[in-house]
Write a protein that holds these residues in place. Sequence first.
Motif, short mmCIF file in Angstrom:
data_model
loop_
_atom_site.label_atom_id
_atom_site.label_comp_id
_atom_site.label_asym_id
_atom_site.label_seq_id
_atom_site.Cartn_x
_atom_site.Cartn_y
_atom_site.Cartn_z
N PRO A 90 0.86 -1.31 0.00
CA PRO A 90 0.15 -0.21 0.03
C PRO A 90 0.96 1.22 -0.18
N ALA A 91 0.52 2.21 -0.74
CA ALA A 91 1.00 3.37 -0.90
C ALA A 91 0.05 4.57 -0.78
N GLU A 92 0.40 5.47 0.46
CA GLU A 92 -0.42 6.55 0.78
C GLU A 92 0.21 7.74 0.41
N MET A 93 -0.11 8.71 -0.82
CA MET A 93 0.61 9.64 -1.43
C MET A 93 -0.39 10.73 -1.19
N ASP A 94 0.47 12.09 -1.52
CA ASP A 94 -0.28 13.24 -1.90
C ASP A 94 0.13 13.69 -3.08
N VAL A 95 -0.58 14.40 -3.95
CA VAL A 95 -0.03 14.93 -5.09
C VAL A 95 0.66 16.29 -5.04
N GLU A 150 3.81 14.33 -9.83
CA GLU A 150 4.57 14.11 -8.64
C GLU A 150 3.88 13.85 -7.45
N TYR A 151 4.22 12.48 -6.84
CA TYR A 151 3.43 12.16 -5.62
C TYR A 151 4.39 11.98 -4.61
N ALA A 152 4.30 12.71 -3.37
CA ALA A 152 4.97 12.25 -2.20
C ALA A 152 4.43 11.37 -1.31
N VAL A 153 5.28 10.38 -0.88
CA VAL A 153 5.17 9.29 -0.20
C VAL A 153 4.96 9.76 1.08
N ARG A 154 3.71 9.36 1.77
CA ARG A 154 3.74 9.55 3.50
C ARG A 154 4.19 8.41 4.16
#
Length: 92
Positions: free
Chosen positions: A62-67, A81-85
């Motif tokens: 699982p990958a929780e990300m923010d754009v 581009e996505y920053a990984v939490r």
Amino acid sequence: MLKGDAIAAVAELKNSTDGDLVILGSGALVRELAAADMIDRYLLTIIPVVLGKGTRLFGDTPAEMDVSTAIVSSTGIVVAEYAVRSRSANEH
């Protein structure tokens, strides 16, 4: 090219390099590093072509990300581009 244990090799590169590390075209390596919580962000180029079946980029990790950013070209290509939490931050 990485030789031997990919996790150890990337950890060594991260410790000895000031800049960003980039992976081009290796879904298996991306999945292995993601499972080890070693990816900080993803820069994806999405080309709108339906190919049918394929290997999932993130596998079962699982990958929780923010754009962070997203750009759409006039031809429909998306560069996002996505920053990984951090998983450790999400566990608290």
